[in-house]
Write an enzyme that holds these catalytic residues in place. Structure first.
Site, PDB file in Angstrom:
ATOM      1  N   HIS A   1      -8.840   0.761 -33.634  1.00 14.34           N
ATOM      2  CA  HIS A   1      -9.502   1.736 -32.770  1.00 14.34           C
ATOM      3  C   HIS A   1     -10.604   1.026 -32.000  1.00 14.34           C
ATOM      4  O   HIS A   1     -11.260   0.138 -32.553  1.00 14.34           O
ATOM      5  CB  HIS A   1     -10.098   2.884 -33.612  1.00 14.34           C
ATOM      6  CG  HIS A   1     -10.365   4.103 -32.812  1.00 14.34           C
ATOM      7  ND1 HIS A   1     -11.517   4.262 -32.081  1.00 14.34           N
ATOM      8  CD2 HIS A   1      -9.613   5.207 -32.584  1.00 14.34           C
ATOM      9  CE1 HIS A   1     -11.463   5.412 -31.449  1.00 14.34           C
ATOM     10  NE2 HIS A   1     -10.316   6.007 -31.727  1.00 14.34           N
TER      11      HIS A   1
ATOM     12  N   ASP B   1      -3.739   8.828 -35.905  1.00 14.36           N
ATOM     13  CA  ASP B   1      -2.316   8.961 -35.602  1.00 14.36           C
ATOM     14  C   ASP B   1      -1.419   8.489 -36.733  1.00 14.36           C
ATOM     15  O   ASP B   1      -0.220   8.755 -36.738  1.00 14.36           O
ATOM     16  CB  ASP B   1      -1.978   8.164 -34.332  1.00 14.36           C
ATOM     17  CG  ASP B   1      -2.544   8.851 -33.114  1.00 14.36           C
ATOM     18  OD1 ASP B   1      -2.505  10.088 -33.078  1.00 14.36           O
ATOM     19  OD2 ASP B   1      -3.033   8.159 -32.212  1.00 14.36           O
TER      20      ASP B   1
HETATM   21  N1  CMC Z   1      -1.837  -4.280 -34.591  1.00 12.56           N
HETATM   22  C1  CMC Z   1      -2.047  -5.607 -34.540  1.00 12.56           C
HETATM   23  N2  CMC Z   1      -3.127  -6.172 -33.961  1.00 12.56           N
HETATM   24  C2  CMC Z   1      -4.026  -5.347 -33.417  1.00 12.56           C
HETATM   25  C3  CMC Z   1      -3.871  -3.944 -33.424  1.00 12.56           C
HETATM   26  C4  CMC Z   1      -2.729  -3.412 -34.043  1.00 12.56           C
HETATM   27  N3  CMC Z   1      -2.524  -2.093 -34.090  1.00 12.56           N
HETATM   28  N4  CMC Z   1      -4.914  -3.372 -32.797  1.00 12.56           N
HETATM   29  C5  CMC Z   1      -5.710  -4.360 -32.390  1.00 12.56           C
HETATM   30  N5  CMC Z   1      -5.189  -5.570 -32.775  1.00 12.56           N
HETATM   31  C6  CMC Z   1      -5.791  -6.891 -32.585  1.00 12.56           C
HETATM   32  C7  CMC Z   1      -5.657  -7.387 -31.154  1.00 12.56           C
HETATM   33  O1  CMC Z   1      -4.474  -8.126 -30.961  1.00 12.56           O
HETATM   34  C8  CMC Z   1      -6.902  -8.209 -30.998  1.00 12.56           C
HETATM   35  O2  CMC Z   1      -6.690  -9.440 -31.665  1.00 12.56           O
HETATM   36  P1  CMC Z   1      -7.397 -10.799 -31.105  1.00 12.56           P
HETATM   37  O3  CMC Z   1      -8.863 -10.576 -31.223  1.00 12.56           O
HETATM   38  O4  CMC Z   1      -6.880 -11.882 -31.988  1.00 12.56           O
HETATM   39  O5  CMC Z   1      -6.941 -10.948 -29.668  1.00 12.56           O
HETATM   40  C9  CMC Z   1      -7.954  -7.442 -31.804  1.00 12.56           C
HETATM   41  O6  CMC Z   1      -7.202  -6.743 -32.818  1.00 12.56           O
HETATM   42  C10 CMC Z   1      -8.765  -6.452 -30.984  1.00 12.56           C
HETATM   43  O7  CMC Z   1      -7.845  -5.597 -30.303  1.00 12.56           O
HETATM   44  P2  CMC Z   1      -8.056  -4.981 -28.861  1.00 12.56           P
HETATM   45  O8  CMC Z   1      -6.741  -4.701 -28.243  1.00 12.56           O
HETATM   46  O9  CMC Z   1      -9.023  -5.826 -28.098  1.00 12.56           O
HETATM   47  O10 CMC Z   1      -8.783  -3.630 -29.237  1.00 12.56           O
HETATM   48  P3  CMC Z   1      -8.970  -2.393 -28.288  1.00 12.56           P
HETATM   49  O11 CMC Z   1     -10.251  -1.750 -28.692  1.00 12.56           O
HETATM   50  O12 CMC Z   1      -8.820  -2.774 -26.857  1.00 12.56           O
HETATM   51  O13 CMC Z   1      -7.719  -1.452 -28.632  1.00 12.56           O
HETATM   52  C11 CMC Z   1      -6.321   0.144 -29.629  1.00 12.56           C
HETATM   53  C12 CMC Z   1      -7.764  -0.351 -29.474  1.00 12.56           C
HETATM   54  C13 CMC Z   1      -6.370   1.497 -30.371  1.00 12.56           C
HETATM   55  C14 CMC Z   1      -5.680   0.384 -28.266  1.00 12.56           C
HETATM   56  C15 CMC Z   1      -5.514  -0.892 -30.447  1.00 12.56           C
HETATM   57  O14 CMC Z   1      -6.093  -1.068 -31.731  1.00 12.56           O
HETATM   58  C16 CMC Z   1      -4.032  -0.511 -30.557  1.00 12.56           C
HETATM   59  O15 CMC Z   1      -3.267  -0.819 -29.666  1.00 12.56           O
HETATM   60  N6  CMC Z   1      -3.646   0.159 -31.690  1.00 12.56           N
HETATM   61  C17 CMC Z   1      -2.296   0.650 -31.836  1.00 12.56           C
HETATM   62  C18 CMC Z   1      -2.107   1.923 -31.036  1.00 12.56           C
HETATM   63  C19 CMC Z   1      -2.782   3.104 -31.696  1.00 12.56           C
HETATM   64  O16 CMC Z   1      -2.673   3.331 -32.887  1.00 12.56           O
HETATM   65  N7  CMC Z   1      -3.470   3.900 -30.874  1.00 12.56           N
HETATM   66  C20 CMC Z   1      -4.125   5.141 -31.312  1.00 12.56           C
HETATM   67  C21 CMC Z   1      -5.598   5.068 -31.188  1.00 12.56           C
HETATM   68  S1  CMC Z   1      -6.421   6.396 -32.085  1.00 12.56           S
HETATM   69  C22 CMC Z   1      -6.017   7.814 -31.221  1.00 12.56           C
HETATM   70  C23 CMC Z   1      -6.650   7.898 -29.905  1.00 12.56           C
HETATM   71  O17 CMC Z   1      -7.878   7.745 -29.781  1.00 12.56           O
HETATM   72  O18 CMC Z   1      -5.929   8.157 -28.935  1.00 12.56           O
END
Ligand code: CMC
Length: 436
Positions: free
Chosen positions: A313, A370
């Site tokens: 998140h 989720d």
């Molecule tokens: N699986 C594997 N690696 C992950 C995941 C994941 N679900 N989420 C983040 N990471 C890694 C990412 O690759 C990055 O690694 P590194 O630092 O080595 O490059 C690090 O963790 C930080 O990730 P980010 O993409 O910079 O984080 P963000 O804040 O931009 O993204 C997120 C947040 C929710 C989009 C992401 O965690 C994600 O894609 N999760 C899966 C989709 C999901 O479950 N979404 C629902 C969110 S909660 C409901 C809502 O608010 O809508």
């Protein structure tokens, strides 16, 4: 101190080339990190701030929702989400988000009456549905029908009239459930069920989704309570992508129905509300506990786009407090319904393994809301394509409360971010015959 006009604290920004300095006031909120006020920065320094994806930007002041991501805390108007999920009903939470306080008995009765008596839709809306293919994604239909409300309810489009703002808020909260249920019915080829005013919000929603005219339908109280919790847990989440979309659209003075349709479009994405559908699809793809390590490896592989859906998140660097409540609710629903869904066992094992894995620990990736909501919705009988629609039903109150707060702010101005231009520098036009 929460008043920026009398702030005495500040940062000094120094240009290391010229030695020029600029004083940036600090504004404190009630709780959480303070902000550095950069509103005068461009005038003072001829520079913008650069913060793509807004990881360090506060876009507004808000009195509605507070999140402490480090400690896994979510509060609406000062009340913990766990308390609200356990002790309040959904319409009380709607009232709280819209008006700032929990309703007293008379206010609760009046508000429930107002919402209940707005659940019926203009009959002409039925024809609107027929324009869609039966196999359209329900979120595609929702984007269309919610925007179309602005074509039907002309008497609540004047955003400067407080009474019309309130009427549109009530209509949206009331009608979003009816629209969602109709979307579901349309997709499975069953007749639309009209709302029933003798049922609670959740009961009525389940009735409109699962009843058919051919036989009586009794709402299962366990499912109604689980639905109530799901709605409460998804009701608002401060300045997330869809809420920011609603605010930005609303800042142009667009009508509230159009703004909420914009929020629905944003919510649809798999990185936001679309994740609950993807969690179930992922669990089905994993199939068995033995294959979990293979998928954990894929999630960690930078060359593989696969991510563990329902994990991570932007704000929570701890357990999502909503996931804790939902996990318990999930157990209750499956037990009460006597459903032995192997996906729940798989989900629990996946959670256990991921939470012990260095990659997930280091990046503070915990299960989010989720992760469990999909399993509950599946147990209730919803197809995966409806999961994000359910999220939109619940979040409508948050969107409209945030929209209303913004419109009522005297300093309202259109949102207009700037950019760092990295395209070609100025160059003379080249005539067609002279181009390579
Ligand atoms: N699986 C594997 N690696 C992950 C995941 C994941 N679900 N989420 C983040 N990471 C890694 C990412 O690759 C990055 O690694 P590194 O630092 O080595 O490059 C690090 O963790 C930080 O990730 P980010 O993409 O910079 O984080 P963000 O804040 O931009 O993204 C997120 C947040 C929710 C989009 C992401 O965690 C994600 O894609 N999760 C899966 C989709 C999901 O479950 N979404 C629902 C969110 S909660 C409901 C809502 O608010 O809508």
């Amino acid at each position: 101190m929460s008043n920026d006009e009398v702030s005495t604290k500040s940062f000094t920004l120094t240009n290391n080339q010229t030695g020029e300095t600029s004083i940036l006031p600090i504004i404190d909120g009630t709780m959480g990190p303070s902000v550095i006020d950069v509103r005068k920065l461009y005038n003072d320094t001829n520079h913008f701030t650069f913060d793509p994806s807004f990881t360090s930007t506060g876009s507004c002041k808000s009195r509605i929702t507070y999140i402490d991501g480090e400690n896994g805390i979510l509060q609406h108007r000062g009340y913990d989400i766990q308390d609200l999920a356990e002790k309040a009903n959904y319409l009380e939470v709607c009232y709280l988000l819209l008006y700032g306080d929990l309703p007293n008995a008379a206010q609760k009765k009046q508000f429930e009456h107002n919402i209940t008596y707005h659940t019926l839709l203009h009959e002409q809306m039925h024809f609107f549905y027929r324009g869609f293919r039966r196999d359209a994604h329900p979120m595609a239909i929702m984007c269309g029908v919610v925007a179309a409300l602005s074509a039907f309810y002309h008497d609540s489009l004047d955003i400067w009239d407080p009474a019309q703002r309130e009427l549109s808020a009530h209509r949206l909260i009331a009608k979003i459930g009816t629209l969602a249920a109709m979307t579901y019915k349309y997709s499975i080829g069953q007749p639309f069920m009209y709302p029933r005013n003798d049922l609670s919000y959740s009961e009525n929603f389940l009735y409109m989704c699962f009843a058919v005219p051919a036989e009586p339908y009794k709402v299962n109280p366990i499912l109604a309570r689980a639905m109530e919790k799901l709605l409460i847990l998804h009701a608002d989440h401060e300045q997330n992508a869809s809420t920011s979309t609603v605010r930005l659209a609303g800042s142009s003075q667009a009508n509230p129905f159009a703004c909420i349709a914009a929020g629905i479009a944003c919510l649809w994405g798999p990185a936001h509300g679309g994740a609950n559908q993807e969690v179930l699809e992922m669990l089905d793809e994993i199939g068995s506990k033995e294959r979990i390590p293979e998928f954990i490896k894929k999630a960690k592989d930078k060359d593989d786009p696969f991510r563990l859906m329902g994990f991570g998140h932007r704000v929570y660097k701890n357990f999502d407090p909503r996931a804790r409540v939902l996990k318990q609710s999930c157990d209750e629903v499956l037990e009460d319904l006597g459903i032995n869904d192997p996906r729940l066992e798989l989900a629990m094992e996946l959670e256990r393994i991921a939470l012990q894995d260095e990659y997930f620990i280091e990046r503070k990736l915990f299960p989010n809301v989720d992760f469990y909501s999909g399993i509950i919705l599946k147990a209730m009988g919803f197809p995966t394509s409806m999961f994000t629609v359910l999220f939109a039903v619940a979040r409508t109150v948050g969107w409209i409360a945030q929209w209303k707060e913004m419109i009522e702010e005297p300093s309202l101005r259109i949102g207009r971010p700037r950019q760092l231009y990295t395209g070609p520098a100025s160059r003379p036009f080249v005539k067609l015959e002279d181009r390579d």
